[in-house]
Design an enzyme around this catalytic site. Structure first.
Site: not given
Ligand code: ADE
Ligand code: ZN
Length: 337
Positions: A19, A279, A201
């Site tokens: 990710h 991320d 999220e």
């Protein structure tokens, strides 16, 4: 575990990173340099001003800066420089396999040609392979745009479908449920793409259900809010659906008030297949080892738990060779000459 011991232990663990948005690896120095070369105006005069602006109240706050930053990426050489720096940094953390998100719509809408984007990215992927880092790309649909626009991007990407292992769904979550993209995910599945989506999220557990049951995704990016729904937790546990957690992102975007409140340990204890990822490392303060170290410190994770999380990353990968889950070494693959 002492801090230094923990850092060395984490460094020693082979990992897959699942990710990471390549555009989120754009460091302020490169942003300013490319802005100068490409004649793009930025609201920051120097690196310190850019870093000072990286204070976010929520996901949208961050996305506004993230998309503003992407405006400096114009030529294929810009995408090569971005991805090359990113992949070198990822490899330095003993990551052997990276599944990397790309947001083509953020570039095509500014007049960048798909060809230029892909030429730069593919060259960086090729060079990373030579250093022992295998990179697979994931084509993301921006969920604040329409499904029609997602279809158009999928069509524009046709010459490059073979360069992507899967499709994902990212950008502003609230108000843009996964079901908005049901048809384009069905089309992507027909084309043979692997499927993943950001869900839970900021959005509710319902969005995680939709990602699983309406889009048919194989893993969930983030998934923090899944813990609010016991039936969903049971489903994630039963099917061992991987969750790609991003602790420093969650802290910077105020998904959690403090890393001690991060759900990772509760998820591990519930038997969920969790992984740790970075991320948008240039914006959130660290690559994967920093994420491991900060969350391990906050939640007092020991070596067994850290090794299990790293092993999970290979189980959760769409495509990985050379990691602990690779069955070939166990079957006696001959050593490379
Ligand atoms: N795009 C880049 N980073 C993201 C995140 N954390 N959530 C949703 N979309 C993103
Ligand atoms: Zn993300």
């Amino acid at each position: 575990m002492a801090l230094m011991d923990r850092a060395a232990f984490i460094q020693g663990l082979p990992k897959a990173e699942l990710h990471l948005h390549v555009e989120g690896s754009l460091e302020p120095a490169m942003m300013l340099d490319l802005a100068g070369r490409n004649g793009v105006e930025l609201p920051y005069a120097d690196i310190a001003e850019a870093r000072a602006a990286y204070e976010f109240s929520n996901l949208q706050d961050f996305l506004d800066l993230y998309y503003a930053g992407t405006r400096v990426l114009c030529a294929s050489s810009d995408f090569l420089a971005l991805a090359d720096a990113c992949f070198r940094r990822v490899g330095a953390d003993n990551v052997t396999h990276l599944e990397c998100f790309v947001d083509p719509q953020a570039h095509l809408s500014r007049g960048v040609r798909f060809h230029d984007l892909m030429q730069g990215l593919k060259e960086a992927v090729r060079q990373a392979a030579g250093r022992g880092l295998e990179v697979s790309l994931i084509l993301c649909f921006l969920r604040h745009l329409s499904e029609r626009e997602a279809f158009r991007m999928l069509e524009d990407a046709a010459p490059y479908h073979g360069d992507f292992i899967g499709v994902g769904l990212d950008s502003s979550e609230l108000g843009h449920p996964p079901s908005k993209f049901r048809h384009v995910f069905a089309a992507a599945r027909e084309l043979g793409f692997r499927l993943t989506a950001h869900a839970g999220e900021e959005g509710p557990a319902e969005y995680v259900w939709e990602a699983l049951d309406v889009l048919g995704v194989e893993r969930i990016d983030h998934g923090n809010r899944a813990l609010e729904d016991d039936a969903l937790v049971a489903r994630l546990r039963r099917d061992q659906v991987p969750l790609t957690l991003c602790p420093l992102s969650n802290l910077k975007l105020r998904v959690v008030p403090d890393l001690r409140a991060h759900p990772l340990k509760r998820m591990l204890d519930l038997g969920l297949l969790v992984t740790v990822n970075s991320d948008d490392p240039a914006y959130f303060g660290g690559y994967v080892n920093d994420n491991f170290a900060c969350v391990a410190q906050a939640l007092d994770l020991g070596e067994t738990e850290l090794a299990a999380i790293a092993a999970n990353s290979f189980k959760a990968a769409f495509q990985a060779t050379g990691g602990p889950a690779d069955p070939l070494p166990a079957l006696g693959r001959p050593a490379a000459p």
